[in-house]
Design an enzyme around this catalytic site. Structure first.
Site, PDB file in Angstrom:
ATOM      1  N   SER A 145      34.595  40.647  34.467  1.00  0.00           N
ATOM      2  CA  SER A 145      35.944  40.548  35.031  1.00  0.00           C
ATOM      3  C   SER A 145      35.882  40.006  36.452  1.00  0.00           C
ATOM      4  CB  SER A 145      36.626  41.913  35.046  1.00  0.00           C
ATOM      5  OG  SER A 145      37.850  41.858  35.774  1.00  0.00           O
ATOM      6  N   TYR A 158      36.990  50.621  36.928  1.00  0.00           N
ATOM      7  CA  TYR A 158      36.840  49.537  35.952  1.00  0.00           C
ATOM      8  C   TYR A 158      35.952  48.425  36.511  1.00  0.00           C
ATOM      9  CZ  TYR A 158      38.107  45.410  33.199  1.00  0.00           C
ATOM     10  OH  TYR A 158      38.067  44.272  32.443  1.00  0.00           O
TER      11      TYR A 158
END
Length: 265
Positions: A145, A158
């Site tokens: 990500s 995350y």
């Protein structure tokens, strides 16, 4: 990629589905993994077969004891049913959870553990248990990500899981390179998946804000990411390994010309 077999985890929707469809279009037989969304995985399989490709669904919940062994057992069984030689040429570790992830202030140990169990521990052991099934000259692509290169307090935990995936990818590339196996990570930004699209539709101002993060002035589509993964998985990507590749449309590069920084008080 004719004659190859690919396993794509988390392929029942979103980016995973787009990757599975793209690799199938290139000629690979796809093992479409799902954790709980079996109907979504079957829809992915249907879309692939309707387009002339080949695929089958494999179910295994990740983040729980024995997950990797169950996943590979399902893949082995699916290949055997189709009379296909055992093993895979491409492994795409896409499955992950995100959403409203724990922040520094709100994190609870159980939430934190679940996040790392699915996003980090599962791909680690999927590779460990499957490395002997991965053919020499194969490919591993891990979906990371763009959150790993910017500071967003709401996605702290995350982003930490995806930072671990980046390190995993680089180190794994070094370890498996002698077998001709390449390993890379791909970092999407905000992408208009089924879940996010509904989110954007309900909040037009949010879509506009996210669009402004990229110099290309649009929100990413799952196919944008899938095309990058397909390149790395293909013979054309044979000389790229140990890389963490930004596939976010240049999100968060900085202020555009004439835009300037936000006003301060």
């Amino acid at each position: 990629m004719d004659g190859t077999t690919s396993l794509v985890t988390g392929a029942s929707r979103g980016i995973g589905r787009a990757i599975a469809k793209r690799l199938a279009a290139d000629g690979s037989l796809i093992a479409v993994h799902y954790g709980t969304n079996g109907s979504g995985a079957e829809e992915t399989v249907a879309q692939i077969t309707e387009a002339g490709g080949a695929a089958f669904a494999v179910g295994a919940q990740l983040g729980v004891a024995g997950d990797a062994d169950r996943l590979w057992a399902a893949v082995d069984a699916g290949l055997a049913e189709r009379g296909v030689r055992p093993g895979v040429d491409v492994l795409v570790n896409n499955a992950a959870i995100g959403g409203a992830t724990p922040t520094l202030a709100t994190a609870r140990p159980d939430d934190f553990d679940e996040l790392f169990a699915i996003n980090v521990k599962a791909p680690f052991f999927v590779v460990q248990r499957g490395v002997d099934r991965l053919r020499d000259g194969g490919r591993i692509v891990n979906v990371s990500s763009v959150a790993t290169r910017i500071a967003i307090p709401d996605t702290l935990a995350y982003a930490m899981t995806k930072g671990a995936i980046n390190t995993f990818s680089v180190t794994l590339a070094q370890e498996l390179g002698a077998r001709g196996i390449t390993v890379n990570a791909v970092m999407p930004g905000t992408t208009a998946t089924e879940v996010n699209a509904a989110w954007f539709d309900a909040q037009p101002a949010l879509r506009e804000a996210v669009t402004g993060l990229s110099p290309l002035r649009r929100v990413g589509e799952p196919e944008d990411v899938a095309d990058v993964v397909a390149f790395l998985a293909s013979p054309a990507g044979r000389w790229v390994s140990g890389q963490v590749i930004d596939a976010s449309g240049g999100a968060h590069l900085g202020f555009s010309v004439g835009q300037g920084p936000p006003e301060t008080v």
